[in-house]
Design an enzyme around this catalytic site. Structure first.
Site, PDB file in Angstrom:
ATOM      1  N   VAL A  11       0.828  -1.203   0.000  1.00  0.00           N
ATOM      2  CA  VAL A  11       0.000   0.000   0.000  1.00  0.00           C
ATOM      3  C   VAL A  11       0.866   1.258   0.000  1.00  0.00           C
ATOM      4  O   VAL A  11       0.618   2.195  -0.763  1.00  0.00           O
ATOM      5  CB  VAL A  11      -0.955  -0.001   1.208  1.00  0.00           C
ATOM      6  CG1 VAL A  11      -1.751   1.298   1.267  1.00  0.00           C
ATOM      7  CG2 VAL A  11      -1.897  -1.195   1.133  1.00  0.00           C
ATOM      8  N   GLU A 126     -10.669   6.150   6.050  1.00  0.00           N
ATOM      9  CA  GLU A 126     -11.521   5.515   5.044  1.00  0.00           C
ATOM     10  C   GLU A 126     -10.994   4.161   4.596  1.00  0.00           C
ATOM     11  O   GLU A 126     -11.763   3.218   4.345  1.00  0.00           O
ATOM     12  CB  GLU A 126     -11.665   6.434   3.820  1.00  0.00           C
ATOM     13  CG  GLU A 126     -12.632   5.929   2.771  1.00  0.00           C
ATOM     14  CD  GLU A 126     -14.068   5.925   3.270  1.00  0.00           C
ATOM     15  OE1 GLU A 126     -14.637   4.814   3.373  1.00  0.00           O
ATOM     16  OE2 GLU A 126     -14.606   7.003   3.562  1.00  0.00           O
ATOM     17  N   VAL A 129     -11.659   0.151   6.273  1.00  0.00           N
ATOM     18  CA  VAL A 129     -12.773  -0.770   6.013  1.00  0.00           C
ATOM     19  C   VAL A 129     -13.124  -0.711   4.529  1.00  0.00           C
ATOM     20  O   VAL A 129     -13.485   0.342   4.020  1.00  0.00           O
ATOM     21  CB  VAL A 129     -14.025  -0.406   6.839  1.00  0.00           C
ATOM     22  CG1 VAL A 129     -15.157  -1.389   6.553  1.00  0.00           C
ATOM     23  CG2 VAL A 129     -13.713  -0.378   8.327  1.00  0.00           C
ATOM     24  N   GLY A 131     -11.295  -1.105   1.712  1.00  0.00           N
ATOM     25  CA  GLY A 131     -10.377  -0.647   0.675  1.00  0.00           C
ATOM     26  C   GLY A 131     -10.851   0.631   0.002  1.00  0.00           C
ATOM     27  O   GLY A 131     -11.026   1.662   0.651  1.00  0.00           O
ATOM     28  N   GLY A 184      -2.982 -15.517  -4.809  1.00  0.00           N
ATOM     29  CA  GLY A 184      -2.581 -14.342  -4.050  1.00  0.00           C
ATOM     30  C   GLY A 184      -3.695 -13.696  -3.248  1.00  0.00           C
ATOM     31  O   GLY A 184      -3.519 -12.599  -2.707  1.00  0.00           O
ATOM     32  N   GLU A 187      -3.168 -15.020   2.478  1.00  0.00           N
ATOM     33  CA  GLU A 187      -1.812 -14.938   3.006  1.00  0.00           C
ATOM     34  C   GLU A 187      -1.272 -16.339   3.289  1.00  0.00           C
ATOM     35  O   GLU A 187      -2.016 -17.320   3.347  1.00  0.00           O
ATOM     36  CB  GLU A 187      -1.816 -14.130   4.312  1.00  0.00           C
ATOM     37  CG  GLU A 187      -2.352 -12.717   4.186  1.00  0.00           C
ATOM     38  CD  GLU A 187      -1.382 -11.778   3.494  1.00  0.00           C
ATOM     39  OE1 GLU A 187      -0.193 -12.140   3.339  1.00  0.00           O
ATOM     40  OE2 GLU A 187      -1.821 -10.677   3.101  1.00  0.00           O
ATOM     41  N   LYS A 202     -13.258  -4.670  11.360  1.00  0.00           N
ATOM     42  CA  LYS A 202     -14.020  -3.779  10.489  1.00  0.00           C
ATOM     43  C   LYS A 202     -15.455  -3.618  10.995  1.00  0.00           C
ATOM     44  O   LYS A 202     -16.025  -2.522  10.929  1.00  0.00           O
ATOM     45  CB  LYS A 202     -14.002  -4.323   9.063  1.00  0.00           C
ATOM     46  CG  LYS A 202     -12.613  -4.346   8.444  1.00  0.00           C
ATOM     47  CD  LYS A 202     -12.584  -5.100   7.132  1.00  0.00           C
ATOM     48  CE  LYS A 202     -11.183  -5.134   6.541  1.00  0.00           C
ATOM     49  NZ  LYS A 202     -11.098  -5.939   5.293  1.00  0.00           N
TER      50      LYS A 202
END
Length: 427
Positions: A11, A126, A129, A131, A184, A187, A202
């Protein structure tokens, strides 16, 4: 507007890329250029595929946050500590914070909100929760004049991918999880997703915003999807349902409390959430005046999450330039969080039974003793394959759970399986 970035993984790298690629547009939208003045990372010497000055990287994140030339802090490291200390330090110094740290917000968000309020600065999240899905701002601002009744969502892409594959291909849980890992979507250690911890964090954040009540992850009832079987999926399909891992936060009319929970559930295939496939997320909101709203999109990933982060950065930077503060925490309602036993739910139950007269009456008696009404019952098979499939009307979860326990010991009931909650309307 000078920015310190904490974290430069998937990210963080996308945030750096977007800050550079969209520099002129961002400056025009904010009213001032956004300048990245430092990046806190664990290993500054690591080679990264980013065309930026290597001197920006530092292992001293606390020192970076404290620098006088930092106006705004972005945190995408995750975890509780040391992120908590870094963000409290920034907020207490009057520096606005933009974070994607759901775990920290769900466990100790109150301390962050208090620090932001005391310093008169902003705390935006933002990206914590859903993305890229705009959800926090609608709950915190757009619906501030309404009363939210219920939030029902698919907020974890890994579990949704697994359950989608099980539904569409007939794969087992293990097979679907292995495919998620290969693509992918899961994890190496998927326990945070599969066991529901990610969704629970969340859910706590959404409940706090929707109901103006302090909620932490410890208040969330949590069940993972590891016990969902291909037989459960098949049974749901026969009822016109599908199985989804849901985060549910709702306000009880009877008690004026709230319940917050995460668990797999059957939902009718006619419900909007039933069509949310693979790694996508969606949240369904029911409010008194606004009615039913649905927010859908990419729930994770570097670019979608970075998009949400930078949306917050623009809002926070505009506030700072204008000398104002955005909306903060609203917990005035302080509604009680109900234990799961007092939460009203519905159950689907599959019973392997002895094929003889009186078994159905015996089963019905167990439900009656716990004051649980049966909505529908279906008998399948004969002889050794005889089974009963029941769906209840809404009842306190404790009564439903006690009924299931009694069923396990009844004469004529060989096995109890397929016990799952039913959400989202009548199947």
């Amino acid at each position: 507007m000078r920015i310190a970035l904490l974290g430069c993984g998937v990210v963080g790298s996308e945030i750096v890329r977007l800050l550079r690629a969209n520099a002129d547009d961002l400056a025009a939208r904010v009213g001032e250029p956004l300048e990245l003045v430092g990046i806190g990372v664990r290993r500054p010497e690591r080679v990264r595929d980013l065309d930026i000055d290597a001197s920006l990287f530092t292992a001293d994140a606390a020192g970076l946050v404290a620098r006088d030339d930092v106006d705004l802090v972005i945190e995408v490291v995750g975890g509780i500590e040391p992120a908590r200390d870094w963000l409290l330090g920034a907020l207490r110094a009057g520096k606005p914070v933009v974070t994607a740290n759901k775990a920290l917000l769900a466990s100790d968000g109150a301390a962050l909100h208090d620090a932001a309020a005391a310093a008169g600065t902003d705390l935006y999240y933002e990206a914590a929760v859903g993305g890229a899905i705009p959800l926090i701002r609608p709950l915190r601002e757009s619906l501030a004049g309404d009363r939210v009744r219920r939030v029902l969502g698919i907020v974890n892409g890994t579990t949704n991918f697994v359950l989608t594959r099980m539904d569409e291909t007939g794969a087992s849980f293990a097979e679907a999880l292995a495919e998620a890992g290969a693509l992918g979507y899961a994890e190496a250690d998927p326990s945070a997703d599969i066991d529901g911890y990610d969704a629970a964090a969340k859910a706590a954040i959404m409940a706090q915003l929707a109901f103006h009540t302090p909620v932490t992850i410890d208040d969330v009832y949590r069940v993972g999807i590891g016990d969902v079987t291909a037989a459960d999926i098949a049974s749901a399909r026969e009822m016109g349902c599908t199985v989804k891992a849901l985060a549910v936060a709702e306000r009880s009319v009877e008690t004026d409390g709230i319940s917050v929970r995460v668990h797999p559930a059957m939902i009718p295939r006619t419900h909007p959430l039933a069509g949310v496939r693979e790694a996508f997320n969606a949240v369904f909101v029911e409010a008194e005046a606004a009615g039913q709203l649905m927010f859908y999109g990419q729930g994770a990933g570097g670019a979608p999450t970075a998009s949400a982060v930078l949306g917050d950065v623009v809002a926070v930077a505009r506030n700072r330039i204008a000398g104002r503060r955005g909306p903060g925490e609203s917990s005035y309602a302080a509604l009680p969080v109900l234990p799961m036993g007092r939460t009203v739910t519905r159950y689907h139950v599959n019973l392997d039974v002895t094929d003889k007269t009186g078994v159905l009456a015996t089963v019905a008696g167990a439900f009656a003793r716990h004051d649980v009404s049966i909505r529908s019952v279906r008998q399948d098979g004969r002889g050794d394959d005889a089974s009963l499939v029941l769906v209840t009307h809404a009842a306190p979860d404790a009564a439903l759970s006690a009924t299931v326990e009694e069923l396990r010991g009844l004469a004529g009931v060989r096995a109890v399986s397929g016990v799952m909650r039913v959400e989202g309307g009548e199947p």
